[in-house]
Design a protein around this motif. Structure first.
Motif, PDB file in Angstrom:
ATOM      1  N   ARG A 149      44.771  42.424  33.574  1.00  0.00           N
ATOM      2  CA  ARG A 149      45.785  43.018  34.027  1.00  0.00           C
ATOM      3  C   ARG A 149      46.230  43.028  35.455  1.00  0.00           C
ATOM      4  O   ARG A 149      47.117  42.967  35.902  1.00  0.00           O
TER       5      ARG A 149
ATOM      6  N   LEU B 273      39.291  42.896  30.510  1.00  0.00           N
ATOM      7  CA  LEU B 273      40.671  43.430  30.476  1.00  0.00           C
ATOM      8  C   LEU B 273      41.235  43.807  31.934  1.00  0.00           C
ATOM      9  O   LEU B 273      42.280  43.638  32.188  1.00  0.00           O
TER      10      LEU B 273
ATOM     11  N   ASN C 168      43.671  49.282  23.889  1.00  0.00           N
ATOM     12  CA  ASN C 168      44.593  48.935  25.123  1.00  0.00           C
ATOM     13  C   ASN C 168      43.498  49.715  26.181  1.00  0.00           C
ATOM     14  O   ASN C 168      44.394  50.003  27.173  1.00  0.00           O
TER      15      ASN C 168
ATOM     16  N   SER D 156      41.491  45.471  24.063  1.00  0.00           N
ATOM     17  CA  SER D 156      42.784  45.167  24.232  1.00  0.00           C
ATOM     18  C   SER D 156      43.722  45.242  23.030  1.00  0.00           C
ATOM     19  O   SER D 156      44.882  45.852  23.275  1.00  0.00           O
TER      20      SER D 156
ATOM     21  N   ARG E 297      38.067  50.147  29.348  1.00  0.00           N
ATOM     22  CA  ARG E 297      38.607  49.300  30.229  1.00  0.00           C
ATOM     23  C   ARG E 297      37.325  48.210  30.689  1.00  0.00           C
ATOM     24  O   ARG E 297      36.707  48.529  31.442  1.00  0.00           O
TER      25      ARG E 297
END
Length: 308
Positions: A266, A262, A250, A246, A258
């Motif tokens: 989201r 995460l 990102n 994160s 990912r």
């Protein structure tokens, strides 16, 4: 008369046991209350939320098993779980093995003050906020402006895509995770090593055992309870990996980092699909629970508790 005394003693012990049980529950009540409010109830609420479509703005809408059906059709499901298991395969052995080697090396230092200084240095990154460390690491490993690549260019080589290559980014995050979190694992091992009686080492030295033999045949078997605890807690932590992907990548490059945690963030907090996000969370909870139960069952075959 003897029977009367026996009855009185039995009644006395029953009352004593009753008051002991009440006292025990009173002392345990803060922990039980905290567990109920912050763990048990959220787990139940998450499971219930899996059957609803909820976005905070509108009332929950019961959708049955639709969230689970969507979970198995969603292309993000294999991506996020696959990435999480990649982190598990890298981070868990790294922390569990290197943490033990580092703790043993520090433990064998005979100079007390030097050992304490090194112990403090190793543990210090664990108390630094993750966000601040992540910002520094991003600046350090930036492809064009990071000072790591500056020295790489000074050696006549091209920039290394630390954060933009889908394979190399795992090495970068492993470096970050090792520097930031190894201190906690190190401390657990260090405490476990200090609980091993010195008499075992003295006997091994008298018998002519070398350092490697002492480590593999005495130290490791006697700290298996600590190793088991470290493995279980590390695996649970890695399953919930969120900070590194994160704050540093990102979830990128692309979807390379990912993780499930995460994806939950989201889905629930960015897309406001709380019911669907709860489905990811509950499935992750089930996986962690199954893996932990397997570890607890398997530990009976290799963990030594009765060495003293």
């Amino acid at each position: 008369m003897k029977r009367s005394n026996t009855v009185q003693k039995s009644s006395f012990f029953k009352k004593k046991n009753r008051w002991d049980n009440i006292s025990a529950y009173l002392f345990l009540s803060p922990a039980l209350l905290g567990f109920t409010i912050f763990i048990a109830l959220p787990i139940i609420a998450t499971f219930a939320l899996c059957f609803f479509d909820y976005n905070i703005i509108q009332p929950p809408d019961f959708v049955g098993l639709d969230n689970f059906k969507e979970f198995f059709r969603d292309p993000n499901t294999p991506i996020s779980f696959g990435n999480t298991f990649k982190f598990l395969a890298i981070f868990t052995p790294m922390h569990c093995i290197l943490g033990l080697i580092l703790a043993y090396a520090v433990y064998r230092i005979r100079h007390g003050r030097l050992r304490n200084v090194i112990r403090g240095i190793v543990y210090f990154p664990s108390i630094v906020t993750t966000a601040s460390v992540a910002i520094i690491f991003v600046q350090m490993f930036a492809t064009d402006t990071g000072f790591i690549n500056y020295y790489v260019r000074q050696l006549g080589m091209n920039n290394i895509p630390w954060l933009t290559d889908s394979n190399l980014v795992y090495l970068t995050l492993a470096i970050f995770s090792f520097w930031k979190f190894i201190g906690t694992t190190f401390l657990y091992y260090f405490i476990g090593l200090n609980n091993v009686p010195e008499s075992y080492y003295e006997s091994a030295s008298i018998d002519g055992a070398n350092t490697f033999q002492i480590f593999t045949r005495i130290t490791v078997p006697l700290i298996t309870p600590t190793i088991f605890f470290v493995v279980v807690t590390n695996m649970i932590g890695v399953f919930q990996t969120f900070d590194e992907p994160s704050l540093i990548t990102n979830g990128g490059p692309g979807t390379a980092t990912r993780t499930v945690a995460l994806q939950i963030y989201r889905t629930a907090f960015q897309s406001n699909q709380f019911g669907y996000g709860a489905t990811f969370a509950f499935v992750l909870f089930l996986i962690i629970m199954v893996v932990t139960i397997i570890q607890y069952v398997g530990q009976k075959k290799w963990v030594v508790y009765d060495y003293e």
